[in-house]
Design a protein around this motif. Structure first.
Motif, PDB file in Angstrom:
ATOM      1  N   ARG A  11      25.052  -1.193 -37.620  1.00  0.00           N
ATOM      2  CA  ARG A  11      24.211  -0.853 -36.464  1.00  0.00           C
ATOM      3  C   ARG A  11      25.114  -0.939 -35.236  1.00  0.00           C
ATOM      4  N   VAL A  12      25.368   0.204 -34.615  1.00  0.00           N
ATOM      5  CA  VAL A  12      26.295   0.298 -33.493  1.00  0.00           C
ATOM      6  C   VAL A  12      25.491   0.333 -32.193  1.00  0.00           C
ATOM      7  N   ILE A  13      25.787  -0.586 -31.280  1.00  0.00           N
ATOM      8  CA  ILE A  13      25.047  -0.693 -30.019  1.00  0.00           C
ATOM      9  C   ILE A  13      26.010  -0.392 -28.875  1.00  0.00           C
ATOM     10  N   ILE A  14      25.742   0.692 -28.145  1.00  0.00           N
ATOM     11  CA  ILE A  14      26.661   1.189 -27.122  1.00  0.00           C
ATOM     12  C   ILE A  14      26.045   1.009 -25.737  1.00  0.00           C
ATOM     13  N   PHE A  15      26.850   0.486 -24.812  1.00  0.00           N
ATOM     14  CA  PHE A  15      26.428   0.287 -23.426  1.00  0.00           C
ATOM     15  C   PHE A  15      27.333   1.129 -22.532  1.00  0.00           C
ATOM     16  N   GLY A  16      26.758   2.060 -21.768  1.00  0.00           N
ATOM     17  CA  GLY A  16      27.592   2.922 -20.950  1.00  0.00           C
ATOM     18  C   GLY A  16      26.918   3.385 -19.680  1.00  0.00           C
ATOM     19  N   SER A  17      27.739   3.891 -18.742  1.00  0.00           N
ATOM     20  CA  SER A  17      27.229   4.398 -17.470  1.00  0.00           C
ATOM     21  C   SER A  17      27.727   5.808 -17.159  1.00  0.00           C
ATOM     22  N   LEU A  18      28.956   6.146 -17.596  1.00  0.00           N
ATOM     23  CA  LEU A  18      29.535   7.446 -17.245  1.00  0.00           C
ATOM     24  C   LEU A  18      29.259   8.519 -18.291  1.00  0.00           C
ATOM     25  N   PHE A  19      29.325   8.174 -19.555  1.00  0.00           N
ATOM     26  CA  PHE A  19      29.082   9.053 -20.683  1.00  0.00           C
ATOM     27  C   PHE A  19      30.079  10.186 -20.820  1.00  0.00           C
ATOM     28  N   GLY A  20      31.249   9.988 -20.205  1.00  0.00           N
ATOM     29  CA  GLY A  20      32.463  10.589 -20.672  1.00  0.00           C
ATOM     30  C   GLY A  20      32.877  11.976 -20.286  1.00  0.00           C
ATOM     31  N   ASN A  21      34.150  12.077 -19.891  1.00  0.00           N
ATOM     32  CA  ASN A  21      34.770  13.369 -19.625  1.00  0.00           C
ATOM     33  C   ASN A  21      36.064  13.535 -20.422  1.00  0.00           C
ATOM     34  N   LEU A  22      36.304  12.636 -21.398  1.00  0.00           N
ATOM     35  CA  LEU A  22      37.511  12.698 -22.217  1.00  0.00           C
ATOM     36  C   LEU A  22      37.140  12.824 -23.693  1.00  0.00           C
ATOM     37  N   GLY A  23      38.075  13.364 -24.482  1.00  0.00           N
ATOM     38  CA  GLY A  23      37.903  13.412 -25.920  1.00  0.00           C
ATOM     39  C   GLY A  23      36.930  14.482 -26.376  1.00  0.00           C
ATOM     40  N   GLN A  24      36.540  14.384 -27.633  1.00  0.00           N
ATOM     41  CA  GLN A  24      35.578  15.316 -28.208  1.00  0.00           C
ATOM     42  C   GLN A  24      34.162  15.002 -27.723  1.00  0.00           C
ATOM     43  N   PHE A  25      33.248  15.926 -28.001  1.00  0.00           N
ATOM     44  CA  PHE A  25      31.814  15.732 -27.773  1.00  0.00           C
ATOM     45  C   PHE A  25      31.455  15.524 -26.297  1.00  0.00           C
ATOM     46  N   LYS A  26      32.207  16.139 -25.399  1.00  0.00           N
ATOM     47  CA  LYS A  26      31.837  16.056 -23.982  1.00  0.00           C
ATOM     48  C   LYS A  26      30.538  16.837 -23.771  1.00  0.00           C
ATOM     49  N   LEU A  27      29.658  16.289 -22.934  1.00  0.00           N
ATOM     50  CA  LEU A  27      28.354  16.898 -22.692  1.00  0.00           C
ATOM     51  C   LEU A  27      28.273  17.454 -21.279  1.00  0.00           C
ATOM     52  N   ASP A  28      27.646  18.603 -21.146  1.00  0.00           N
ATOM     53  CA  ASP A  28      27.344  19.137 -19.822  1.00  0.00           C
ATOM     54  C   ASP A  28      26.097  18.454 -19.284  1.00  0.00           C
ATOM     55  N   ASN A  29      26.084  18.186 -17.984  1.00  0.00           N
ATOM     56  CA  ASN A  29      24.898  17.611 -17.370  1.00  0.00           C
ATOM     57  C   ASN A  29      23.776  18.648 -17.313  1.00  0.00           C
ATOM     58  N   LEU A  30      22.546  18.161 -17.374  1.00  0.00           N
ATOM     59  CA  LEU A  30      21.387  19.054 -17.288  1.00  0.00           C
ATOM     60  C   LEU A  30      21.045  19.283 -15.821  1.00  0.00           C
ATOM     61  N   LYS A  31      20.993  20.520 -15.430  1.00  0.00           N
ATOM     62  CA  LYS A  31      20.756  20.827 -14.020  1.00  0.00           C
ATOM     63  C   LYS A  31      19.472  21.623 -13.801  1.00  0.00           C
ATOM     64  N   VAL A  32      18.864  22.066 -14.890  1.00  0.00           N
ATOM     65  CA  VAL A  32      17.690  22.924 -14.762  1.00  0.00           C
ATOM     66  C   VAL A  32      16.425  22.104 -14.986  1.00  0.00           C
ATOM     67  N   SER A  33      15.447  22.252 -14.111  1.00  0.00           N
ATOM     68  CA  SER A  33      14.161  21.599 -14.300  1.00  0.00           C
ATOM     69  C   SER A  33      13.304  22.463 -15.215  1.00  0.00           C
ATOM     70  N   PRO A  34      12.687  21.876 -16.238  1.00  0.00           N
ATOM     71  CA  PRO A  34      11.903  22.678 -17.175  1.00  0.00           C
ATOM     72  C   PRO A  34      10.645  23.239 -16.531  1.00  0.00           C
ATOM     73  N   VAL A  35      10.222  24.405 -17.007  1.00  0.00           N
ATOM     74  CA  VAL A  35       8.977  25.011 -16.544  1.00  0.00           C
ATOM     75  C   VAL A  35       7.911  24.696 -17.584  1.00  0.00           C
ATOM     76  N   HIS A  36       6.760  24.185 -17.149  1.00  0.00           N
ATOM     77  CA  HIS A  36       5.753  23.702 -18.085  1.00  0.00           C
ATOM     78  C   HIS A  36       5.073  24.819 -18.868  1.00  0.00           C
ATOM     79  N   GLU A  37       5.082  26.046 -18.334  1.00  0.00           N
ATOM     80  CA  GLU A  37       4.326  27.129 -18.964  1.00  0.00           C
ATOM     81  C   GLU A  37       5.081  27.829 -20.093  1.00  0.00           C
TER      82      GLU A  37
END
Length: 689
Positions: A239-265
Motif C-alpha cells: 500500500r503506497v501512500i504519496i504526499f505531494g503538492s506540485l505533481f510534477g514536471n519531470l520524468g514520465q507521466f507528466k499531466l496537463d493542468n485542467l483549464k476548462v470548466s465543464p458544461v452541465h448540459e
C-alpha cells in the motif's frame, strides 16, 4: 439489499423505478453487539454443478440422505461429515463464515502487509509544512499499528531516494530509472517490520526531520514515482501512500493542468482520466499495489487522472486545496491515523453466485472487474464497500425465495489465504406494495448516489440529475397506483422510503452533483469519494446528525432525538455538535453565557475568540467533552477527532450552511421546495393519465 422483495420480471422492475442492487462491505468493523465471523477448520462441501458452498439455505432430503443446492437446484448425496445436528455446523446456521483456502485456490504467492510512504521534498512542499507534518504524525502513530506491518519511506523531488537506518546512521538509496526497473530483490532492505523495528523506524523518521533538504523547484510526476515504486514491490504487493503538492514536471507521466470548466448540459470528456494513468493503475492492480494520494496543493491539478491511480487499485484520494498546515494538518493526521490502524486485507478476489433466473449485471466501487462474476482488488479496508447490481435473466416464479452467495478470497496479515462466504436471499412478488414496504432506504440512496457518480463521464450532469428526479417521480406515481390513492393534498410514500426524497435532495447539493459553481478538482474529488462510501458514512454525509449539549451537565441531551438539519433548529443560547461522518462542527450560540466559557476555557467569550483557543483536553471538563465526542461517533469508526468551531455571529457561515442540508443552498433549493416541485410534477403526470 436495496430490495428484499423483488419483482418477478425485468419489466416490472423497470416500472417500479427501483434498482435490484445491494451494498457489500465485506470487512466492516463489528459493533460490540455483533459476533465475530466464525472460522471453520475443514474444507467445505461444494455443489458439483454450480460450485456454490454449502450454506444455511441448503435443504436435507429423504431423511437427510440427500442434499438440495439452493442456488442451482441440484440434488446430490449428503456429505458424511454432516451427520450431526445442524446446530453443530456454522455453515448450516450462520449467514457468514470463513475457512482456509485449498492449495488449488491459493497458488498465488501471498502479498506482504507493506505501507510505503512517498514524501515530496520540493521547495513548495517544504515551505507548506507537509513534509514535517507527515513525519511527526507518523512518529506519533507508529505505536498503534499492528506488529505484522512493514513500513518504508521514500522522498522525491528532482531525484528519488529510499531511506533506512544503518549502523552508522541513515542510508540513502537512489532510484529513478525511467523504465521502472524490477527492484524486487531490494524490497527487504527498504522496509522495516514493526514487530521488532518500531524504534528503528521512529529513529529513521526523526533523522529525516533533521536533514536540511535543499528543496528543488522541479519535481518528478506522481506517475513517474508510482512506476518506480511498482518496480520495487511488483512481486510483493504494498500500500503506497504519496504526499505531494506540485505533481510534477519531470520524468514520465507528466499531466496537463485542467483549464476548462465543464458544461452541465453536455457530456464532458474532461472527467476521463489520462490514458497513461489508467494503464499504470491497471499495472499496479495486477502487482497487488494500492495507491493512496494526499493532494495538498495551491495549484490546479488533474484530479480525474490522479484519482484513477487510487480508485482502480483500492486506495483513496485526499484533497486539500489551498493547503494550510494550521488549518488542515490535524485532518491530515487523523486521515493517516485511520489508514494505518483500521483493519485491511489484501489480494481480494470476489465471486458471486445466484439462483437460476438472476445474476450480477455490474459492480460500482474502487475495483477492477474480470467479467460479470469476478472482482479483483489489491487491498480493501473496513471503510470500503462495493455496490452489486443484479439483473433478471428470465421471469421468476412468484412468491419464491431466490438466493445470492458472495465468496471472498483474501490474504490476511499472517499471509494465509482465506475464503469468507456471505449468504442472503430475496423474495419474488408481483405486489408493488410488498416491494416498496420491504425496500431499504439507506441502501437505495447509496445506489442512486454511486450510480450518478459512475455515470459522470458517460452522461451530462443535467441528465444525471434529471434521472434522479424521474426515479423519485416514478416512485411516487407507482405508490399512488398501488394504494389506489388519488388524494393529491399529501405526498404518499411508503414508511420504508420516507427519507428518500430528503436524502436525494441533499445529494444534489454535494460538490459531485450540484449545478452550482464548483471547481472541477473539487467535483472530481467528491465523485471518486462516493464510489466506495459505506452506507452509514454516506447517510451522515447526506443528513448530518445534530446533538444538543446540556451546558450545565456537560453531556448530550436526548442522544437519540433527531434535530432537523436547518439553521432554524439551532438556538442562539445553546451549544451543538454536528457530525457529518467526516468532521464534527461545534456550534456555539452567540447568547451562550460567559459562565460556560469560564468552565471550559477559564476565560470569557471575548478572550476565547481573541486567543483562538480550543478545548484543553487535559482538563476534567474537556475530558467529558472528549467522552461525548467518542459516544457521538461510536457507530462510525471512520470518524476522527478533527473538530471545527463555529462561534455564531463571528465565524464564517460557509461550513455551517453546507451542513444544514434542509435549507436552500443557491442555486439548489431547500427540502420543502423540492417536495413541492415533485408534487406538482406528480399531479401533472397523474392528470394526463
Amino acid at each position: 439489499m436495496a430490495l428484499n422483495s423483488i419483482p418477478v420480471s425485468a419489466s416490472l422492475l423497470n416500472s417500479s423505478g427501483l434498482p435490484f442492487a445491494g451494498i457489500f462491505q465485506p470487512f466492516c468493523e463489528l459493533s460490540r453487539l455483533d459476533s465475530e465471523v466464525p472460522s471453520i477448520q475443514y474444507e467445505l462441501f461444494r455443489c458439483v454443478d454450480c460450485f456454490g458452498y454449502i450454506n444455511p439455505f441448503f435443504t436435507m432430503l429423504e431423511n437427510s440422505k440427500k442434499i438440495h443446492c439452493n442456488l442451482c437446484g441440484k440434488i446430490q448425496l449428503r456429505p458424511e461429515q454432516y451427520n450431526g445436528p445442524k446446530d453443530e455446523f456454522f455453515e448450516l446456521n450462520r449467514g457468514t463464515y470463513e475457512f482456509k483456502a485449498s492449495k488449488e485456490l491459493s497458488s498465488k504467492p501471498s502479498s506482504k502487509p507493506i505501507f510505503f510512504f512517498c514524501l515530496e521534498t520540493s521547495e513548495e512542499s517544504l515551505q507548506m509544512g507537509i513534509f514535517h507534518q507527515v513525519l511527526t504524525s507518523l512518529i506519533s502513530i507508529i505505536d498503534y499499528v499492528k506488529p505484522e506491518y512493514f513500513f518504508g519511506v521514500l522522498t522525491f523531488d528532482s531525484e528519488i531516494c529510499v531511506y533506512r537506518l544503518g549502523k552508522q546512521g541513515i542510508i540513502q538509496i537512489a532510484v529513478g530509472d525511467d523504465e521502472g526497473p524490477n527492484l524486487t530483490e531490494y524490497w527487504e532492505s527498504c522496509v522495516v517490520c514493526m514487530e521488532n523495528g518500531r524504534d528503528e523506524f521512529k529513529e529513521l523518521l526523526s533523522s529525516l526531520l533533521e536533514i536540511k533538504f535543499l528543496g528543488s523547484k522541479n519535481c518528478f510526476s506522481i506517475g513517474h514515482v508510482v512506476n518506480n515504486v511498482r518496480g520495487l514491490f511488483k512481486d510483493i504487493g504494498a500500500r503506497v501512500i504519496i504526499f505531494g503538492s506540485l505533481f510534477g514536471n519531470l520524468g514520465q507521466f507528466k499531466l496537463d493542468n485542467l483549464k476548462v470548466s465543464p458544461v452541465h448540459e453536455v457530456v464532458d470528456s474532461i472527467y476521463q482520466p489520462n490514458e497513461a494513468y489508467s494503464k499504470l493503475s491497471s499495472l499496479c492492480s495486477e502487482s497487488d499495489i494500492a495507491i493512496d494520494l494526499f493532494v495538498c496543493t495551491n495549484h490546479i491539478v488533474n484530479i480525474p487522472s490522479l484519482s484513477a491511480l487510487s480508485s482502480n487499485t483500492g486506495g483513496d484520494l485526499y484533497y486539500f486545496p489551498g493547503y494550510n498546515n494550521e488549518k488542515d494538518g490535524e485532518r491530515l493526521h487523523y486521515y493517516l491515523h485511520r489508514i494505518l490502524t483500521r483493519p485491511q486485507v489484501s489480494q481480494l478476489a470476489i465471486r458471486v453466485r445466484c439462483s437460476t433466473g438472476i445474476s450480477v449485471s455490474h459492480y460500482i466501487g474502487k475495483i477492477q472487474t474480470k467479467g460479470r462474476q469476478e472482482v479483483k482488488v489489491p487491498v480493501i479496508d473496513s471503510d470500503k464497500s462495493i455496490c452489486l447490481v443484479f439483473q433478471h435473466d428470465s421471469n421468476l416464479q412468484e412468491e419464491k425465495d431466490y438466493f445470492i452467495q458472495v465468496a471472498v478470497l483474501y490474504t490476511n496479515l499472517c499471509g494465509e489465504r482465506i475464503i469468507r462466504i456471505f449468504n442472503t436471499k430475496v423474495y419474488s412478488t408481483e405486489n408493488f406494495l410488498n416491494i416498496f414496504q420491504n425496500a431499504d432506504c439507506d441502501a437505495l440512496v447509496n445506489f442512486y448516489v454511486r450510480a450518478a457518480a459512475r455515470q459522470i463521464s458517460e452522461k451530462s450532469l443535467h441528465d444525471i440529475r434529471e434521472n434522479i428526479q424521474k426515479s423519485l417521480i416514478g416512485l411516487l406515481v407507482r405508490t399512488r397506483k398501488a394504494n389506489s390513492d388519488m388524494n393529491y393534498t399529501r405526498v404518499l410514500v411508503p414508511d420504508s422510503l420516507k427519507y428518500v426524497m430528503l436524502y436525494l435532495n441533499s445529494a444534489c447539493k454535494l460538490p459531485a452533483l450540484t449545478i452550482g459553481n464548483v471547481h472541477l478538482e473539487s467535483r472530481a474529488f467528491s465523485l471518486q469519494a462516493l464510489l466506495s462510501m459505506p452506507v452509514l458514512q454516506l447517510k451522515l454525509l447526506l443528513y448530518p446528525k445534530i446533538y444538543e449539549v446540556d451546558i450545565g451537565e456537560h453531556c448530550i441531551k436526548h442522544k437519540n432525538k433527531l434535530i432537523p438539519c436547518s439553521l432554524k433548529s439551532l438556538n442562539d443560547d445553546s451549544v451543538y455538535f454536528v457530525n457529518n461522518g467526516d468532521l464534527v462542527l461545534c456550534f456555539i450560540g452567540e447568547k451562550v453565557r460567559d459562565e460556560w466559557f469560564f468552565v471550559v476555557w477559564g476565560m470569557n467569550r471575548e478572550e476565547v475568540l481573541a486567543n483562538e483557543v480550543r478545548f484543553e483536553m487535559d482538563s476534567g471538563v474537556c475530558e467529558k467533552y472528549r467522552t461525548m465526542l467518542e459516544g457521538i461517533c461510536e457507530n462510525n469508526p471512520a470518524w476522527h477527532y478533527s473538530v471545527y468551531f463555529h462561534f455564531q455571529g463571528v465565524t464564517s457561515d460557509y461550513m455551517l450552511k453546507r451542513l444544514m442540508v434542509e435549507d436552500a443552498l443557491l442555486p439548489e433549493v431547500g427540502y420543502c421546495e423540492s417536495v413541492t416541485r415533485l408534487q406538482k410534477s406528480l399531479i401533472n403526470i397523474m392528470s394526463n393519465q
